[in-house]
Design a protein around this motif. Sequence first.
Motif, short mmCIF file in Angstrom:
data_model
loop_
_atom_site.label_atom_id
_atom_site.label_comp_id
_atom_site.label_asym_id
_atom_site.label_seq_id
_atom_site.Cartn_x
_atom_site.Cartn_y
_atom_site.Cartn_z
N PHE A 46 51.01 -31.53 -139.43
CA PHE A 46 51.64 -30.71 -140.47
C PHE A 46 53.09 -30.41 -140.12
O PHE A 46 53.96 -30.39 -141.01
CB PHE A 46 50.85 -29.42 -140.67
N LEU A 47 53.36 -30.19 -138.85
CA LEU A 47 54.72 -29.89 -138.42
C LEU A 47 55.63 -31.09 -138.66
O LEU A 47 56.75 -30.94 -139.18
CB LEU A 47 54.72 -29.52 -136.93
N ARG A 48 55.17 -32.27 -138.29
CA ARG A 48 55.97 -33.47 -138.49
C ARG A 48 56.12 -33.82 -139.97
O ARG A 48 57.14 -34.38 -140.39
CB ARG A 48 55.35 -34.64 -137.73
N ALA A 49 55.10 -33.51 -140.76
CA ALA A 49 55.16 -33.79 -142.19
C ALA A 49 56.25 -32.98 -142.88
O ALA A 49 56.73 -33.35 -143.95
CB ALA A 49 53.82 -33.49 -142.84
N ARG A 50 56.65 -31.88 -142.25
CA ARG A 50 57.71 -31.03 -142.81
C ARG A 50 58.94 -31.02 -141.89
O ARG A 50 59.69 -30.07 -141.86
CB ARG A 50 57.18 -29.61 -143.03
N ASP A 51 59.14 -32.14 -141.19
CA ASP A 51 60.33 -32.34 -140.36
C ASP A 51 60.61 -31.17 -139.42
O ASP A 51 61.75 -30.72 -139.27
CB ASP A 51 61.56 -32.59 -141.25
N ASP A 53 59.99 -28.12 -139.68
CA ASP A 53 60.29 -26.83 -140.30
C ASP A 53 59.01 -25.99 -140.24
O ASP A 53 58.06 -26.24 -140.98
CB ASP A 53 60.74 -27.01 -141.75
N ASP A 55 58.22 -22.88 -141.10
CA ASP A 55 57.84 -22.12 -142.29
C ASP A 55 57.21 -23.03 -143.34
O ASP A 55 56.18 -22.69 -143.94
CB ASP A 55 59.06 -21.41 -142.88
N LYS A 56 57.82 -24.18 -143.56
CA LYS A 56 57.28 -25.12 -144.55
C LYS A 56 55.95 -25.70 -144.09
O LYS A 56 55.03 -25.90 -144.89
CB LYS A 56 58.28 -26.24 -144.83
N ALA A 57 55.84 -25.97 -142.79
CA ALA A 57 54.60 -26.52 -142.24
C ALA A 57 53.46 -25.52 -142.35
O ALA A 57 52.33 -25.87 -142.70
CB ALA A 57 54.80 -26.91 -140.78
N SER A 58 53.74 -24.24 -142.09
CA SER A 58 52.69 -23.22 -142.18
C SER A 58 52.25 -23.02 -143.62
O SER A 58 51.05 -22.87 -143.90
CB SER A 58 53.19 -21.89 -141.60
N MET A 60 52.36 -25.27 -145.98
CA MET A 60 51.61 -26.47 -146.33
C MET A 60 50.19 -26.41 -145.78
O MET A 60 49.21 -26.72 -146.47
CB MET A 60 52.33 -27.70 -145.77
#
Length: 208
Positions: A46-51, A53, A55-58, A60
């Motif tokens: 999830f972290l890599r999917a949002r580069d 980021d 906040d965006k990873a959490s 998602m």
Amino acid sequence: MEFKDEENGVMYKDEEEKKKLGHLRDIVEKQDPACKDIDDLTLRRFLRARDLDVDKASAMLMKYLKWRRIFVPNGSISASEITNQIAHNKMFMQGTDKKGCPVSVAFAARHFPSKGGTDELKRFMVFALDKLCSRIPDGQEKFTIIADFQEYGYSNTDVRGYVAALSILQIIFVENKRLQKTLLEEIDESQLPEIYGGKLQLVPIQDG
């Protein structure tokens, strides 16, 4: 340069990624204590999917967990919930690509939207993706699906189904004349289905 954390066995691109993964875990566990059961590899995806980021990873991840609990309340989809989809025998579990990641084959011409409806198709996709994900080796994050459109016709057209598929899958189209060459770049001949010039027989997804 990537390095492996000996404590959890996870590969990281660098110290920054490891630090951000720890930050991500802190955030999601505060929002939902059940996240303590999520392994670091899943969080890293999830972290890599949002580069990277956080906040965006959490956001998602929390959105995914909410959807998963509603759509898959029992934790997994059983074959009895997708009998129409399985009856079409349209998806197969094959060997692995050159990185050891699982390979699947899907025949679009065997999909009939009037049989089972969109909800059952979505359940079938979750069933199939769970099967594939369970076979992804440690350190890897991907799988390959070969979508075969030969003999595809009007009766197979399913706009809603395609929207559902496109929302979760990365689809790459390859011309027939380049198909075998392209597949062999990623998949060894011993792991490639016979119908594409390989040596492996097709195995239905439910039997894989």
